[in-house]
Design a protein around this motif. Structure first.
Motif, PDB file in Angstrom:
ATOM      1  N   ARG A  48       0.904  -1.284   0.067  1.00 29.56           N
ATOM      2  CA  ARG A  48      -0.056  -0.064   0.121  1.00 29.56           C
ATOM      3  C   ARG A  48       0.942   1.175  -0.146  1.00 29.56           C
ATOM      4  O   ARG A  48       0.850   1.968  -0.792  1.00 29.56           O
ATOM      5  N   LEU A  49       1.872   1.345   0.879  1.00 27.24           N
ATOM      6  CA  LEU A  49       2.646   2.569   1.185  1.00 27.24           C
ATOM      7  C   LEU A  49       4.038   2.073   1.443  1.00 27.24           C
ATOM      8  O   LEU A  49       4.027   1.453   2.667  1.00 27.24           O
ATOM      9  N   ASP A  50       5.050   2.254   0.740  1.00 29.15           N
ATOM     10  CA  ASP A  50       6.400   1.580   1.035  1.00 29.15           C
ATOM     11  C   ASP A  50       7.056   2.629   2.418  1.00 29.15           C
ATOM     12  O   ASP A  50       6.438   3.657   2.578  1.00 29.15           O
ATOM     13  N   GLY A  51       7.845   2.019   2.744  1.00 27.84           N
ATOM     14  CA  GLY A  51       8.747   2.699   4.014  1.00 27.84           C
ATOM     15  C   GLY A  51       9.169   3.908   3.787  1.00 27.84           C
ATOM     16  O   GLY A  51       8.927   4.592   4.671  1.00 27.84           O
ATOM     17  N   LEU A  52       9.573   4.309   2.514  1.00 27.73           N
ATOM     18  CA  LEU A  52      10.033   5.643   2.309  1.00 27.73           C
ATOM     19  C   LEU A  52       9.006   6.815   2.461  1.00 27.73           C
ATOM     20  O   LEU A  52       9.247   7.874   2.975  1.00 27.73           O
ATOM     21  N   ALA A  53       7.664   6.318   1.590  1.00 27.29           N
ATOM     22  CA  ALA A  53       6.960   7.367   1.595  1.00 27.29           C
ATOM     23  C   ALA A  53       6.305   7.494   3.092  1.00 27.29           C
ATOM     24  O   ALA A  53       5.747   8.772   3.422  1.00 27.29           O
ATOM     25  N   ALA A  54       6.143   6.321   3.615  1.00 30.47           N
ATOM     26  CA  ALA A  54       5.650   6.161   5.020  1.00 30.47           C
ATOM     27  C   ALA A  54       6.573   7.169   6.084  1.00 30.47           C
ATOM     28  O   ALA A  54       5.897   8.022   6.797  1.00 30.47           O
ATOM     29  N   ALA A  55       7.922   7.131   5.757  1.00 29.04           N
ATOM     30  CA  ALA A  55       8.671   7.931   6.631  1.00 29.04           C
ATOM     31  C   ALA A  55       8.762   9.536   6.434  1.00 29.04           C
ATOM     32  O   ALA A  55       8.323  10.058   7.394  1.00 29.04           O
ATOM     33  N   THR A  56       8.157   9.808   4.871  1.00 27.71           N
ATOM     34  CA  THR A  56       8.008  11.099   4.637  1.00 27.71           C
ATOM     35  C   THR A  56       6.562  11.609   5.418  1.00 27.71           C
ATOM     36  O   THR A  56       6.606  12.898   6.056  1.00 27.71           O
TER      37      THR A  56
END
Length: 208
Positions: A48-56
């Motif tokens: 759904r949402l990768d870790g990099l996008a989630a971190a942002t």
């Protein structure tokens, strides 16, 4: 299975409490906003949402929650993107499980943490381009006061707020204020980026 293994490792430390588990990146963001933990441990690859996008998103919506990235990949592109997206730590799944506890505790204490293999890559890259970036970094730190430079040097050396307070004989809350001011003046998002500037400006050496 991976989450169960990570949770078991963290549970071995009596000072760490796992408050929630997410099955995907979107859920990780939502649970972080709901629980406001000190640390969010994210996998680079999540549905759904990768870790990099989630971190942002976490960095933007819950700035008091530090982000540690966990991955099986050691490519420079992942390291650079993770740190650029506001992560305060980067750990490889192939590393020693004790690094997971060390990294989470370090980041929770206000420090940054890179697994040794990742740190070696970052230092090597910085060393290769240090001369060309040194002048720019020295110009950037001119905006800092002498005390802020002292704090920045210790951030670059990897000390937590408590460690900096002890070294400079300050109250930990004062150090936190100094760090926030430094990040704002330098125009960076986290301690890792500030530490890189400290290194490039010559305030700290790789051995530290």
């Amino acid at each position: 299975m991976i989450r169960a293994g990570v949770k078991a490792i963290l549970a071995a430390d009596p000072e760490i409490d796992v408050v929630a588990e997410a099955g995907d990146g979107r859920e990780a963001v939502d649970l972080t906003l709901a629980h406001r933990p000190q640390v969010a441990l994210l996998d680079i690859r999540m549905p759904r949402l990768d870790g990099l996008a989630a971190a942002t998103e976490i960095h933007r919506s819950a700035p008091d929650t530090a982000v540690v990235m966990l991955t099986t990949f050691g490519e420079d592109e992942y390291i650079a993107r993770a740190l650029g997206d506001g992560a305060s730590g980067f750990l490889l799944k192939s590393g020693d499980p004790r690094e997971l506890i060390t990294g989470v505790r370090a980041v929770a204490g206000g420090a940054a943490y890179l697994s040794p293999r990742v740190a070696q890559r970052v230092i090597s890259e910085l060393r290769d381009g240090r001369m060309s970036r040194g002048a720019a970094a020295r110009t950037r730190i001119e905006a800092l006061t002498e005390r802020e430079r002292d704090v920045l040097a210790l951030v670059g050396a990897g000390l937590s707020n408590a460690g900096i307070a002890k070294r400079l004989f300050l109250v930990e809350g004062t150090v936190k204020s100094y760090v926030s001011a430094i990040l704002t003046r330098l125009g960076v998002r986290n301690r890792v980026q500030a530490a890189i500037i400290a290194y490039e400006a010559g305030l700290v050496e790789p051995a530290e």
